[in-house]
Design an enzyme around this catalytic site. Structure first.
Site, short mmCIF file in Angstrom:
data_model
loop_
_atom_site.label_atom_id
_atom_site.label_comp_id
_atom_site.label_asym_id
_atom_site.label_seq_id
_atom_site.Cartn_x
_atom_site.Cartn_y
_atom_site.Cartn_z
N ASP A 60 20.50 17.62 12.15
CA ASP A 60 21.10 18.91 11.76
C ASP A 60 20.20 19.66 10.79
O ASP A 60 20.68 20.46 9.99
CB ASP A 60 22.45 18.69 11.09
N SER A 117 18.78 23.32 6.62
CA SER A 117 19.93 22.46 6.78
C SER A 117 20.94 23.28 7.56
O SER A 117 21.35 24.34 7.12
CB SER A 117 20.50 22.10 5.41
N ARG A 118 21.30 22.79 8.76
CA ARG A 118 22.12 23.64 9.62
C ARG A 118 23.61 23.56 9.33
O ARG A 118 24.35 24.39 9.81
CB ARG A 118 21.86 23.31 11.10
N VAL A 119 24.05 22.57 8.57
CA VAL A 119 25.48 22.53 8.29
C VAL A 119 25.83 22.44 6.82
O VAL A 119 26.91 22.83 6.41
CB VAL A 119 26.19 21.37 9.04
#
Ligand SMILES: Nc1ncnc2c1ncn2[C@@H]1O[C@H](COP(=O)(O)OP(=O)(O)O)[C@@H](O)[C@H]1O
Ligand SMILES: [Mg+2]
Length: 503
Positions: free
Chosen positions: A339, A364-366
């Site tokens: 992620d 950081s995708r989340v």
């Protein structure tokens, strides 16, 4: 005595049924080849892929290649005691490792056996090393922060509980140090940590365990280590074994942080054993399923639904690159599975920017959803500040008169980089991170000389500890930014005395 025909036939039927059962479990084969950590055997016609088998001398192996005439087995332990012609038995089980609280504070090998000389591990619970990852319905989205205590990460590439964040960089760029410091910061954070060392020198692992112990972090940490002298199968299964230990806690509603240091070495071990098993080599001589090697491991990281107890397992896989090449086979695979990634840059590292996190290529995708509100507010413009600084810097190298706005941007950028530096083993609680980043982004550091920034920072924390504990506590408890008038006043008070004493 009268005998009923039906009873007899029923008995015979039962015996036949049981007999078959026994045969399939106890099925015995013969070793036809052994070497380099693998063995071949024939006669194990019903063996299942991944099944645990037992050699005559008590060593275990894992069935891997199932072919029409024989079975390729990776030996889990010393293969030198196995000879051609020895018997090998199916066990009907897949490989399991001991799990549970008893492992906390211990250093174990990938079979869960202690290697720290602290005696037997007393637990009767085990879990299979391979397990299907939780499905969509068993999960919920990531919503709680995992505080690493590292300013550059918590501010710029925040990680949430249940997330998978790749840490990638050349050797000696501070990857392992990041892991250790993140584990140190989990003290009193209701987190169990698992550090899986794959192919790391035993002396290095020992040092790391010492560090963890010194800071009291072994009270909530398990170390799984497969050293470079271990046979390839041990390096191959180490991360799965660690994941199994983590799942035990996750499925009991707890929070787990697991670090795989590093998956490059696991992939190399897997390539080695696949080649010896004569699987067809593909790109870079890795077998065709090397993507699955990492995807099935990292999918096991999860934030479980409330019905399942709401536990989580956050995974930090590591990848070592060569000369910063993130487009090689294994790095691109793992980038696509995770992620987000934190990229450590060796130029930055040698220029003294440590941790050497490259803000431009790290994402950081989340985790942003999991950042506390106060941090979100102060860190909002940080990434932009850094990006425009990098851009301007390359322009202004050629020197010329700079207008005021450009000069101000350069000033701010330099100070941002300085503030994000952090020494080893000094993770910083989030409330203090918020205070220094607030001071930075509101211009309180603009007139501080670059070389004094570390001093300013340390002094500011002491000042808050002694005079404004209430503000720190408020950030910690509510996650919100306190009344900015109060915050401004406090920082200004400190900044004035700092400047006065530095005249
Ligand atoms: N933030 C830091 N400040 C100072 N030294 C650091 C920092 N991070 C790492 N180091 C030093 O750099 C060296 C390499 O770090 P290490 O974590 O082992 O790198 P890697 O795991 O990428 O090979 C170690 O000697 C470590 O002490
Ligand atoms: Mg390392």
């Amino acid at each position: 005595m009268s005998i009923k025909a039906e009873e007899i036939s029923a008995l015979i039927k039962k015996q036949l049924a049981d007999y078959k059962d026994e045969l399939s479990v106890d099925e015995v084969g013969t070793v036809t080849y052994v070497g380099d950590g693998i063995a071949r055997a024939n006669g194990l016609d019903n063996a299942l892929s991944g099944e645990l088998v037992e050699f005559q001398n008590g060593v275990f192996g894992m069935a891997q290649n199932l072919e029409s005439t024989d079975v390729g087995i990776v030996v889990l332990g010393d293969y030198k005691g196995i000879r051609e012609g020895d018997t090998v038995k199916r066990t009907g089980r897949i490989m399991e490792v001991p799990v549970g609280d008893a492992l906390i504070g211990r250093v174990v090998n990938p079979l869960g056996q202690p290697i720290d000389g602290l005696g037997e591990i007393k637990t009767d619970k085990t879990r299979p090393v391979e397990r299907k990852a939780p499905g969509v319905m068993e999960r919920q989205s990531v919503s709680e922060p995992l505080q690493t205590g590292i300013k550059a990460i918590d501010a710029l590439v925040p990680i949430g509980r249940g997330q998978r964040e790749l840490i990638i960089g050349d050797r000696k760029t501070g990857k392992t140090s990041l892991a250790i410091d993140t584990i140190l910061n989990q003290k009193d954070q209701d987190m169990i940590c698992i550090y899986v060392a794959i192919g790391q020198k035993e002396s290095t692992v020992r040092e790391q365990v010492e560090t963890l112990r010194k800071f009291g972090a072994m009270d909530y940490t398990i170390v799984v280590s497969a050293g470079p002298s271990e046979p390839a199968p041990m390096l191959y299964i180490a991360p799965y074994a660690g994941a199994a230990m983590g799942e035990e806690f996750m499925f009991n509603g707890k929070h787990v942080l697991i670090v795989y240091d590093d998956l490059t070495k696991q992939a190399d071990a897997y390539r080695e054993l696949s080649l010896i098993l004569r699987r067809p080599p593909g790109r870079e001589a890795y077998p065709g399923d090397v993507f699955y090697l990492h995807s099935r491991l990292l999918e096991r990281a999860a934030k479980l639904s409330d019905e399942l107890g709401g536990g989580s397992m956050t995974a930090l896989p590591f990848i070592e690159t060569k000369a910063g090449d993130v487009s090689a086979y294994i790095p691109t695979n793992v980038i696509s599975i995770t992620d987000g990634q934190i990229f450590l840059d060796s130029d930055k590292f040698y220029a003294g920017v440590r941790p050497a996190i490259d803000a431009g290529t790290s994402v950081s995708r989340v985790g942003g959803d999991a950042q506390i509100k106060a941090m979100k507010k102060v860190a909002g413009t940080l990434r932009l500040d850094l990006a425009s600084y990098a851009e301007l810097e390359s322009f202004t190298q050629f020197g010329s008169d700079l207008d005021e706005a450009t000069q101000a941007k350069l000033n701010r950028g330099r100070r941002t980089i300085e503030v994000l530096k952090q020494p080893l083993h000094k993770p910083l609680p989030v409330e203090k991170q918020v205070v220094i980043l607030y001071a930075l982004t509101h211009g309180f550091l603009d007139s501080v000389v670059i070389d004094d920034i570390t001093k300013f920072q340390d002094g500011l924390f002491d000042y808050f500890d002694n005079n404004h504990k209430d503000l720190l506590d408020e950030i910690k408890k509510t996650g919100q930014l306190p009344d900015t008038a109060k915050l401004d006043a406090a920082i200004k008070d400190y900044a004035d005395t700092f400047q006065a004493s530095n005249k």
